[in-house]
Design a protein around this motif. Structure first.
Motif, PDB file in Angstrom:
ATOM      1  N   TRP A   1     180.830  26.894  14.961  1.00  0.00           N
ATOM      2  CA  TRP A   1     179.418  26.548  14.841  1.00  0.00           C
ATOM      3  C   TRP A   1     179.258  25.710  13.582  1.00  0.00           C
ATOM      4  O   TRP A   1     180.212  25.453  12.867  1.00  0.00           O
ATOM      5  CB  TRP A   1     178.600  27.846  14.777  1.00  0.00           C
TER       6      TRP A   1
ATOM      7  N   TYR B   1     176.636  34.010  21.214  1.00  0.00           N
ATOM      8  CA  TYR B   1     176.341  32.889  22.115  1.00  0.00           C
ATOM      9  C   TYR B   1     175.419  33.310  23.254  1.00  0.00           C
ATOM     10  O   TYR B   1     174.535  32.561  23.655  1.00  0.00           O
ATOM     11  CB  TYR B   1     177.633  32.259  22.657  1.00  0.00           C
TER      12      TYR B   1
ATOM     13  N   CYS C   1     180.383  32.441  27.602  1.00  0.00           N
ATOM     14  CA  CYS C   1     180.124  32.777  26.193  1.00  0.00           C
ATOM     15  C   CYS C   1     181.408  33.171  25.469  1.00  0.00           C
ATOM     16  O   CYS C   1     181.586  32.850  24.291  1.00  0.00           O
ATOM     17  CB  CYS C   1     179.075  33.884  26.092  1.00  0.00           C
TER      18      CYS C   1
END
Length: 138
Positions: free
Chosen positions: A37, A48, A29
């Motif tokens: 994004w 995430y 993550c």
């Protein structure tokens, strides 16, 4: 951080996720946080982790409170990664790898993530493997 290998995180079972899975999910993550994004927004490592957990466990949606304005509302309650079983943690980690490797498959218009050494070791990827794949992808 302790080295994580393939056998440490590819687990199954309904028991809570292992410490190795938790560490690898956090590392993946953190790497994903370098990827934009949709709309050019950057999400945090925690964002995430919440997204991956929600994709694996589903969001909890409940009716909202009546605020007196007559508008119906719904509330989406996030799920905690602490709820992940060993099997679900394996699924979330694999999903993170897919998202980072092939963001276009998820509708994102950005390059693949450059994985940290922790993630590469856990996946059994060497720096030379990654360089070869980038050359052939270009």
């Amino acid at each position: 951080m302790k080295t994580i290998n393939l056998h440490d995180w590819q687990l199954s079972g309904e028991e809570p996720m292992s410490r190795a899975q938790q560490n690898l999910l956090n590392a993946a993550c953190a790497d994903l946080a370098s990827m934009p994004w949709k709309g050019g927004h950057y999400l945090s490592q925690d964002d995430y982790r919440h997204i991956l957990t929600a994709m694996v466990l589903s969001w909890r949606i409940i009716p909202g409170l009546d605020m007196g304005d007559g508008k119906p509302s719904m509330i989406m309650l996030p799920r905690s990664s602490k709820e992940l079983s060993k099997s679900k943690a394996t699924e979330a980690i694999q999903l993170a790898f897919c998202l980072g490797d092939e963001p276009s498959q998820f509708g994102l218009t950005c390059n693949s993530v450059r994985w940290s050494s922790v993630v590469k070791l856990a996946r059994g990827i060497s720096d030379s493997d990654e360089e070869l794949s980038r050359r052939f992808a270009a």
